[in-house]
Design a protein around this motif. Structure first.
Motif, mmCIF file in Angstrom:
data_model
loop_
_atom_site.group_PDB
_atom_site.id
_atom_site.type_symbol
_atom_site.label_atom_id
_atom_site.label_comp_id
_atom_site.label_asym_id
_atom_site.label_seq_id
_atom_site.Cartn_x
_atom_site.Cartn_y
_atom_site.Cartn_z
ATOM 1 N N ASP A 144 -0.324 -25.027 -54.971
ATOM 2 C CA ASP A 144 0.133 -24.101 -55.981
ATOM 3 C C ASP A 144 1.444 -23.493 -55.496
ATOM 4 O O ASP A 144 2.012 -23.931 -54.502
ATOM 5 N N LEU A 145 1.934 -22.487 -56.181
ATOM 6 C CA LEU A 145 3.244 -21.960 -55.840
ATOM 7 C C LEU A 145 3.279 -21.253 -54.491
ATOM 8 O O LEU A 145 4.327 -21.165 -53.874
ATOM 9 N N CYS A 146 2.150 -20.716 -54.054
ATOM 10 C CA CYS A 146 2.162 -19.863 -52.873
ATOM 11 C C CYS A 146 1.291 -20.376 -51.733
ATOM 12 O O CYS A 146 1.653 -20.177 -50.564
ATOM 13 N N ASN A 147 0.154 -20.989 -52.042
ATOM 14 C CA ASN A 147 -0.837 -21.300 -51.016
ATOM 15 C C ASN A 147 -1.208 -22.778 -51.043
ATOM 16 O O ASN A 147 -1.085 -23.449 -52.067
ATOM 17 N N TRP A 148 -1.688 -23.254 -49.904
ATOM 18 C CA TRP A 148 -2.192 -24.623 -49.829
ATOM 19 C C TRP A 148 -3.431 -24.651 -48.937
ATOM 20 O O TRP A 148 -3.453 -24.071 -47.849
ATOM 21 N N THR A 149 -4.469 -25.306 -49.417
ATOM 22 C CA THR A 149 -5.653 -25.606 -48.624
ATOM 23 C C THR A 149 -5.954 -27.084 -48.803
ATOM 24 O O THR A 149 -6.056 -27.571 -49.934
ATOM 25 N N GLY A 150 -6.073 -27.814 -47.701
ATOM 26 C CA GLY A 150 -6.304 -29.243 -47.805
ATOM 27 C C GLY A 150 -6.887 -29.804 -46.533
ATOM 28 O O GLY A 150 -7.055 -29.105 -45.532
ATOM 29 N N SER A 151 -7.205 -31.086 -46.593
ATOM 30 C CA SER A 151 -7.851 -31.769 -45.475
ATOM 31 C C SER A 151 -6.895 -32.762 -44.854
ATOM 32 O O SER A 151 -6.088 -33.396 -45.544
#
Length: 294
Positions: A22-29
């Protein structure tokens, strides 16, 4: 082979894996990167502050910051690794070259800042390390970031907190501080506590008036133990231990910057001294901005 050279080889010779964000945050593997060592995950974020969480980290992650700043040619970027940040190194890009910023062994709550001048967007690299048995474990590493733009605070690589000058501000600095600071409050020092571990001092403040603040560092409340019957604002301001801050009587004008939800002390003259400086500057039409006087 040096770690930054290893990552540079990844960037030049291997393929990128692009990640949604998204514009501000990232969560991923990083599971795919753990399976295929050629993959360097790439994330682009477009806010001035946010967070990154990398689950099952494998190989390398490249985070490019692309905020919509009108004057972003001179910026300062600060990152605050998560408490669980272990088994990875952090690099930054300067003019196309990689430089080690941090690795395991930092203090809790430590913040790293660097200048990101020039036309290129700042990029942050995380290089994960396998466990001792050579396997990629299921852990989470991450950090929060802030991009400060043309702010007066300009920390350098490796500083654990925003740089703070311990000397009193001169008249010019004070007049600029009331215009450019993240918070400006008038109040009293209730208590000062010191932390040798973090090399910081924490100033507890009861404020009679909050002229402005960027976030909710100072909260409105009624102090039942105060000799003053009026309601007030309560908050805490950090400064460096080396500044040897001590409690003082009388009203002060506290100014400073906010970083990751914490207030850091800038100029803090006694209020009566500030009034003298401001009235003199206003009479000479040399004040940098208008300030509300009671």
């Amino acid at each position: 082979m040096l770690p930054n050279v290893i990552i540079l080889i990844h960037l030049l010779a291997l393929q990128f894996g692009h990640c949604a964000a998204d514009l501000c945050n990232w969560t991923g593997s990083g599971f795919a990167a753990g399976v295929d060592s050629r993959i360097v995950l790439q994330v682009r974020l477009r806010c001035t502050e946010g967070s990154v969480r990398w689950v099952f980290p494998g190989q390398a992650l490249r985070v490019v910051l692309e905020p919509n700043l009108s004057s972003a040619r001179r910026t300062t970027v600060c990152i605050k690794p998560s408490p669980s940040f272990r088994g990875a190194s952090v690099f930054i890009e300067r003019a196309g070259e990689l430089e080690l910023l941090a690795t395991d062994g930092w203090r809790p709550q430590q913040v790293f800042c660097f200048r990101a001048d020039g036309p290129h967007r700042p990029a942050i690299y995380l290089q994960a390390s396998p466990d001792g048995d050579g396997q990629w474990s299921r852990r989470t590493i991450g950090f929060r970031y802030e991009q400060l733009g043309n702010r007066s605070v300009a920390p350098s690589v490796g500083h654990s907190e925003p740089q703070t000058s311990c000397r009193p501000c001169n008249d010019t600095e004070l007049l600029m501080a009331i215009c450019n600071s993240d918070f400006v409050v008038r109040g009293y020092i209730k208590k000062v506590s010191h932390s040798d571990e973090h090399q910081t001092s924490l100033v507890e403040v009861f404020a009679e008036r909050v002229y402005w603040q960027r976030s909710g560092v100072f909260e409105h409340q009624t102090d039942p133990g105060s000799s003053r019957s009026m309601s007030s604002w309560h908050g805490h301001i950090y400064t460096l231990l080396q500044c040897h801050v001590k409690p003082g009587d009388g009203a002060f004008l506290f100014t400073g910057s906010e970083h990751f939800g914490e207030a850091w002390l800038g100029c803090a003259p006694r209020y009566k001294d500030f009034l003298s400086v401001y009235m003199t500057a206003r009479a000479a039409r040399q004040n940098s901005c208008d300030f509300p006087l009671d």
